[in-house]
Design a protein around this motif. Structure first.
Motif, PDB file in Angstrom:
ATOM      1  N   UNK A 191       0.833  -1.194   0.000  1.00 28.19           N
ATOM      2  CA  UNK A 191       0.000   0.000   0.000  1.00 28.19           C
ATOM      3  C   UNK A 191       0.874   1.253   0.000  1.00 28.19           C
ATOM      4  N   UNK A 192       0.427   2.255  -0.720  1.00 24.13           N
ATOM      5  CA  UNK A 192       1.098   3.555  -0.739  1.00 24.13           C
ATOM      6  C   UNK A 192       0.021   4.626  -0.746  1.00 24.13           C
ATOM      7  N   UNK A 193       0.165   5.644   0.079  1.00 28.25           N
ATOM      8  CA  UNK A 193      -0.825   6.723   0.052  1.00 28.25           C
ATOM      9  C   UNK A 193      -0.645   7.538  -1.220  1.00 28.25           C
ATOM     10  N   UNK A 194      -1.737   8.107  -1.660  1.00 22.83           N
ATOM     11  CA  UNK A 194      -1.679   8.926  -2.870  1.00 22.83           C
ATOM     12  C   UNK A 194      -0.730  10.107  -2.692  1.00 22.83           C
ATOM     13  N   UNK A 195      -0.677  10.643  -1.476  1.00 24.01           N
ATOM     14  CA  UNK A 195       0.209  11.789  -1.211  1.00 24.01           C
ATOM     15  C   UNK A 195       1.676  11.385  -1.362  1.00 24.01           C
ATOM     16  N   UNK A 196       2.043  10.214  -0.799  1.00 20.28           N
ATOM     17  CA  UNK A 196       3.426   9.755  -0.910  1.00 20.28           C
ATOM     18  C   UNK A 196       3.744   9.358  -2.347  1.00 20.28           C
ATOM     19  N   UNK A 197       2.801   8.702  -3.004  1.00 19.98           N
ATOM     20  CA  UNK A 197       3.008   8.265  -4.392  1.00 19.98           C
ATOM     21  C   UNK A 197       3.325   9.454  -5.295  1.00 19.98           C
ATOM     22  N   UNK A 198       2.663  10.593  -5.014  1.00 16.75           N
ATOM     23  CA  UNK A 198       2.874  11.791  -5.840  1.00 16.75           C
ATOM     24  C   UNK A 198       4.293  12.319  -5.734  1.00 16.75           C
ATOM     25  N   UNK A 199       5.003  11.967  -4.650  1.00 14.87           N
ATOM     26  CA  UNK A 199       6.372  12.462  -4.461  1.00 14.87           C
ATOM     27  C   UNK A 199       7.415  11.544  -5.112  1.00 14.87           C
ATOM     28  N   UNK A 200       7.004  10.368  -5.581  1.00 11.42           N
ATOM     29  CA  UNK A 200       7.966   9.395  -6.099  1.00 11.42           C
ATOM     30  C   UNK A 200       8.385   9.728  -7.516  1.00 11.42           C
ATOM     31  N   UNK A 201       9.632   9.431  -7.856  1.00 14.70           N
ATOM     32  CA  UNK A 201      10.069   9.651  -9.242  1.00 14.70           C
ATOM     33  C   UNK A 201       9.319   8.723 -10.194  1.00 14.70           C
ATOM     34  N   UNK A 202       9.062   9.206 -11.399  1.00 15.00           N
ATOM     35  CA  UNK A 202       8.335   8.410 -12.386  1.00 15.00           C
ATOM     36  C   UNK A 202       9.053   7.099 -12.676  1.00 15.00           C
ATOM     37  N   UNK A 203      10.380   7.129 -12.632  1.00 13.01           N
ATOM     38  CA  UNK A 203      11.156   5.922 -12.920  1.00 13.01           C
ATOM     39  C   UNK A 203      10.907   4.825 -11.901  1.00 13.01           C
ATOM     40  N   UNK A 204      10.471   5.202 -10.685  1.00 15.20           N
ATOM     41  CA  UNK A 204      10.150   4.215  -9.659  1.00 15.20           C
ATOM     42  C   UNK A 204       8.693   3.787  -9.753  1.00 15.20           C
ATOM     43  N   UNK A 205       7.795   4.710 -10.031  1.00  9.48           N
ATOM     44  CA  UNK A 205       6.361   4.393 -10.083  1.00  9.48           C
ATOM     45  C   UNK A 205       6.081   3.235 -11.039  1.00  9.48           C
ATOM     46  N   UNK A 206       6.790   3.193 -12.161  1.00 11.73           N
ATOM     47  CA  UNK A 206       6.516   2.156 -13.156  1.00 11.73           C
ATOM     48  C   UNK A 206       6.942   0.770 -12.691  1.00 11.73           C
ATOM     49  N   UNK A 207       7.672   0.704 -11.574  1.00 11.16           N
ATOM     50  CA  UNK A 207       8.142  -0.579 -11.057  1.00 11.16           C
ATOM     51  C   UNK A 207       7.445  -0.976  -9.755  1.00 11.16           C
ATOM     52  N   UNK A 208       6.296  -0.372  -9.476  1.00  8.12           N
ATOM     53  CA  UNK A 208       5.565  -0.679  -8.255  1.00  8.12           C
ATOM     54  C   UNK A 208       4.238  -1.365  -8.575  1.00  8.12           C
TER      55      UNK A 208
END
Length: 281
Positions: free
Chosen positions: A239-256
């Protein structure tokens, strides 16, 4: 370490043959000093806090043998998650072994406390057709210690090359028959990493935690990563909160592979390993 050129695979920074040879050969590789000791100490503080909280919560800490627990956590509950998940070596290993579309599916930690016993030799889950038939690895587990491990602290022990063993006579396809134990013991390697070190292994390589004869716990973080053909995300609830997810680099988001939530919910961990509960003498 040389800077990685933009749009150039990070695997180019490391020896891919060494990565592949290690994981397809012994089934485990490591990088000394991947993080600073201060980073590891901070991680240890977070894990200690989360462990105390989990022990107070029904079902928060899963037993993995006497005096031994596993706790699955939320990525944003620890400082340094982004640094871990985007570390160039972690990225290189994942790309080399699992391919460019790998997914992070699990983060948690093991705590073998004082008095923990030898675990039975085991795999973390059954081998699937990718490995049994295709002879390919489709998942990896990364481990980081939060303490300097010594011989009396119950080091992690692994039998190199056994990720390829066919599960003949394995109970639940995870626990090999006792008659296999002499072979594992003859091959066994005890790992004693120091703060800041990181390892990557196939969770199918036969391994065990050993008895902790010290008066200290030996916490270790676990990061689970899958290839697209694996299904380990079904065992977990990242689980990841939407607020924290918004701070993540795009290069990481695609691997979650995760569930986005407004507020974090207690994790009900579904991957209980009943065969570890008794331990061995």
């Amino acid at each position: 370490m040389k800077a990685v050129e933009e749009n150039k695979p990070v695997t180019a920074t490391y020896d891919i043959a060494q990565i592949m040879g290690g994981l397809y050969g012994d089934g485990i590789i490591g990088l000394k000093g991947a993080f600073s000791r201060e980073w590891a100490r901070q991680l240890g503080e977070d894990i200690n806090r989360l462990y105390e909280e989990a022990l107070q919560r029904p079902g928060g800490a899963l037993g993995r043998g006497p005096k031994r627990h596993y706790v699955e956590i939320h990525p944003e509950s620890i400082r340094g998650f982004v640094e871990l998940a985007t570390h160039p070596w972690v990225t290189a290993v994942c790309e080399a072994v699992l391919g460019p579309d790998y997914k992070i599916v699990e983060i948690g930690f093991d705590v073998p406390g004082p008095g923990a016993m030898n675990q039975p030799w085991h795999r973390d889950f059954p081998a699937n057709e990718d490995t049994i038939i295709g002879r390919r690895l489709n998942s990896l587990a990364f481990n980081l210690t939060t303490v300097d491990v010594t011989e009396d602290m119950g080091p992690f022990e692994i039998a190199p090359g056994t990720q390829w063993d066919l599960p003949f006579g394995f109970e639940h396809e995870m626990f090999p028959p006792k008659s296999n134990s002499p072979r594992y013991e003859a091959r066994a390697q005890r790992k004693m990493p120091q703060m800041g070190d990181i390892s990557a292994r196939s969770a199918l390589t036969i391994h065990r935690g050993t008895a902790n004869h010290s008066d200290k716990s030996r916490p270790a973080l676990v990061l689970g990563v899958d290839a697209p053909t694996a299904n380990n995300a079904e065992r977990h609830d990242l689980q990841i909160t939407r607020a924290f997810y918004a701070t993540l680099p795009e290069s990481l988001k695609q691997h979650l592979t995760c569930r986005l939530v407004d507020e974090l919910e207690p994790i009900v961990q579904g991957h209980t390993i009943e065969g570890l509960m008794m331990g061995e003498a």
